[in-house]
Design an enzyme around this catalytic site. Structure first.
Site, PDB file in Angstrom:
ATOM      1  N   GLU A 115       0.826  -1.197   0.000  1.00 36.40           N
ATOM      2  CA  GLU A 115       0.000   0.000   0.000  1.00 36.40           C
ATOM      3  C   GLU A 115       0.865   1.253   0.000  1.00 36.40           C
ATOM      4  O   GLU A 115       1.929   1.304   0.617  1.00 36.40           O
ATOM      5  CB  GLU A 115      -0.946  -0.017   1.210  1.00 36.40           C
ATOM      6  CG  GLU A 115      -1.999  -1.104   1.083  1.00 36.40           C
ATOM      7  CD  GLU A 115      -2.979  -1.159   2.245  1.00 36.40           C
ATOM      8  OE1 GLU A 115      -4.137  -1.568   2.000  1.00 36.40           O
ATOM      9  OE2 GLU A 115      -2.604  -0.819   3.380  1.00 36.40           O
ATOM     10  N   CYS A 139       5.955  -4.696  15.727  1.00 40.36           N
ATOM     11  CA  CYS A 139       5.602  -3.650  16.694  1.00 40.36           C
ATOM     12  C   CYS A 139       4.142  -3.864  17.100  1.00 40.36           C
ATOM     13  O   CYS A 139       3.264  -3.989  16.243  1.00 40.36           O
ATOM     14  CB  CYS A 139       5.800  -2.271  16.088  1.00 40.36           C
ATOM     15  SG  CYS A 139       7.531  -1.910  15.666  1.00 40.36           S
ATOM     16  N   GLY A 194       6.964  -1.950   6.172  1.00 39.04           N
ATOM     17  CA  GLY A 194       8.341  -2.420   6.244  1.00 39.04           C
ATOM     18  C   GLY A 194       9.292  -1.482   6.959  1.00 39.04           C
ATOM     19  O   GLY A 194       8.983  -0.330   7.235  1.00 39.04           O
ATOM     20  N   SER A 226      12.054   6.797   7.895  1.00 34.21           N
ATOM     21  CA  SER A 226      11.663   6.461   9.261  1.00 34.21           C
ATOM     22  C   SER A 226      12.151   5.065   9.610  1.00 34.21           C
ATOM     23  O   SER A 226      11.886   4.109   8.882  1.00 34.21           O
ATOM     24  CB  SER A 226      10.139   6.527   9.409  1.00 34.21           C
ATOM     25  OG  SER A 226       9.748   6.125  10.704  1.00 34.21           O
ATOM     26  N   SER A 248      11.021   5.831  15.082  1.00 37.40           N
ATOM     27  CA  SER A 248       9.822   5.380  15.794  1.00 37.40           C
ATOM     28  C   SER A 248      10.219   5.094  17.236  1.00 37.40           C
ATOM     29  O   SER A 248      10.668   3.997  17.557  1.00 37.40           O
ATOM     30  CB  SER A 248       9.256   4.121  15.123  1.00 37.40           C
ATOM     31  OG  SER A 248       8.833   4.407  13.811  1.00 37.40           O
ATOM     32  N   CYS A 368      -1.469   6.358   9.872  1.00 32.63           N
ATOM     33  CA  CYS A 368      -0.231   5.803  10.409  1.00 32.63           C
ATOM     34  C   CYS A 368      -0.518   4.549  11.225  1.00 32.63           C
ATOM     35  O   CYS A 368      -1.361   4.541  12.113  1.00 32.63           O
ATOM     36  CB  CYS A 368       0.448   6.853  11.284  1.00 32.63           C
ATOM     37  SG  CYS A 368       1.977   6.297  12.042  1.00 32.63           S
TER      38      CYS A 368
END
Length: 394
Positions: A115, A139, A194, A226, A248, A368
């Site tokens: 996506e 996560c 990813g 990121s 993150s 997000c």
């Protein structure tokens, strides 16, 4: 674990090779394209010039048909058509949110899907790009983390996401028209599916293409990578890409971060911060963005805010507070607006910018932490979906 610990092979998924056939020129570096052209008969003395011509057609004008590359001879165009292709991912579905956010499901080699999200804003437009099919990091607050890692994306599949978004936005300039500095797609964030630093070489090559002054022409300051904290590759990112960096972070103690971002068990907060302190000096970046998802009762206390300020002391930074975007079966709840504002106020008073991100594209699962390929979601049985959403027996 020391910061220079090697990244073991278990986190590298080798991209599946395409069947024998024409070579896709998309995603090749200039050097690799030159070698490919020479290997298929382009005279070595002409190769650099030919790369420049083809590069401009593909990345500046968005042309994928060799017949339209009119500054090449007909004979040479025929030669290119026989040996090469210019291919980008296939757009399977396109959804548009009430707030204007666009989400594309794109299909890549092997039938896999990822996506891509375009987020329009006043004076800018940001494309959120994926770097892997699935994710290996697990996560606990992230929907993508519930999808197993399948493989890394190739450089062609990464830069191809930018190209198909420009197609949809009508962003390619008209050949021969005066240069227009107005852009609908002005920024790239590697914040999709990813972990980009577990696919470093392909991400680097794709972003070098995006930054090339004779192609898509995005400044490195308009590209943000990121990472969840792959420490050994952070310094390499500064040297070989030089883009903006976001991390993150999401917790202020190792105990909590071990749960939220399990990679912390390998490179803990202390080791991560050591690498981050050096990044702005090496990359010439203005500051690092610390991403912090706000989870009710988990990481959102005043004590957490004060501890965060102490941890990042001395690092030029912005703290991006992200209201948790819930998804079916998520084990967390979003912090209240009052709690988020109180948290932000403590950080702001300590001298750090602390913007609260406005959730975008929630109605199309494009916000997000919500990305997950549609085919993966579709594999769930009705019973599983009912269990996840609390509708069992309804």
């Amino acid at each position: 674990m020391p910061a220079n610990a090697p990244i073991t092979q278990d986190v590298h998924t080798i991209p599946r090779k395409l069947p024998d056939g024409p070579v896709n020129l998309v995603g090749l570096t200039r050097a690799a394209m030159r070698d490919a052209l020479i290997a298929e008969g382009t005279p070595e003395k002409q190769a650099k010039m030919r790369v420049g011509q083809i590069w401009q057609w593909i990345y500046q004008w968005g042309v994928r048909d060799f017949d339209l590359m009119t500054n090449l001879s007909k004979a040479y165009r025929a030669q290119l058509k026989e040996k090469f292709v210019v291919e980008v991912p296939e757009v399977v579905t396109r959804q548009v949110s009430e707030d204007g956010t666009r989400k594309y499901l794109v299909r890549i080699a092997g039938g896999h899907e990822v996506e891509v999200v375009y987020i329009p804003d006043e004076g800018r437009g940001t494309l959120c790009v994926s770097s892997q099919v699935g994710c290996t990091l697990t996560c606990s607050f992230c929907h993508t983390g519930t999808q197993k890692l399948v493989r890394n994306l190739t450089a062609a599949e990464i830069i191809g996401q930018v190209m198909v978004a420009r197609d949809d936005l009508g962003e390619w300039p008209e050949i021969g028209a005066p240069k227009d500095e107005t852009r609908l797609l002005s920024n790239i964030v590697l914040m999709g599916m990813g972990e980009p630093l577990y696919n470093f070489e392909n991400v680097r090559d794709a972003m070098k293409i995006a930054m090339d002054p004779e192609g898509i022409q995005l400044s490195r300051r308009r590209i943000t990578l990121s990472t969840s904290g792959v420490v050994p590759e952070i310094a390499r990112t500064a040297v070989e890409i030089g883009c903006q960096l976001a991390v993150s972070f999401h917790a202020t103690t190792d105990d909590v971060r071990d749960t939220l971002v399990p990679i912390n068990k390998r490179w803990n907060i202390e080791v991560l911060l050591e690498a981050l302190r050096a990044y702005p000096k090496v990359s010439n970046s203005e500051r690092i963005t610390f991403e912090y998802v706000m989870l009710h009762g988990v990481n959102d206390s005043d004590e957490d805010a004060r501890r965060l300020v102490k941890l990042i002391d001395g690092i030029p930074a912005k703290i991006n507070l992200i209201p948790f975007n819930e998804w079916p079966g998520a084990p967390y709840k979003r912090s209240s607006n009052n709690r988020i504002r109180a948290f932000a106020d403590i950080i702001y008073k300590a001298g750090y910018a602390s913007p609260i991100r406005t959730p975008r594209g929630e109605d199309i699962m494009a916000a997000c932490g919500q990305l997950k390929s549609a085919t993966e979601r579709a594999r769930k049985s009705r019973k599983q979906i009912a269990a996840e959403t609390g509708l069992a027996g309804a």
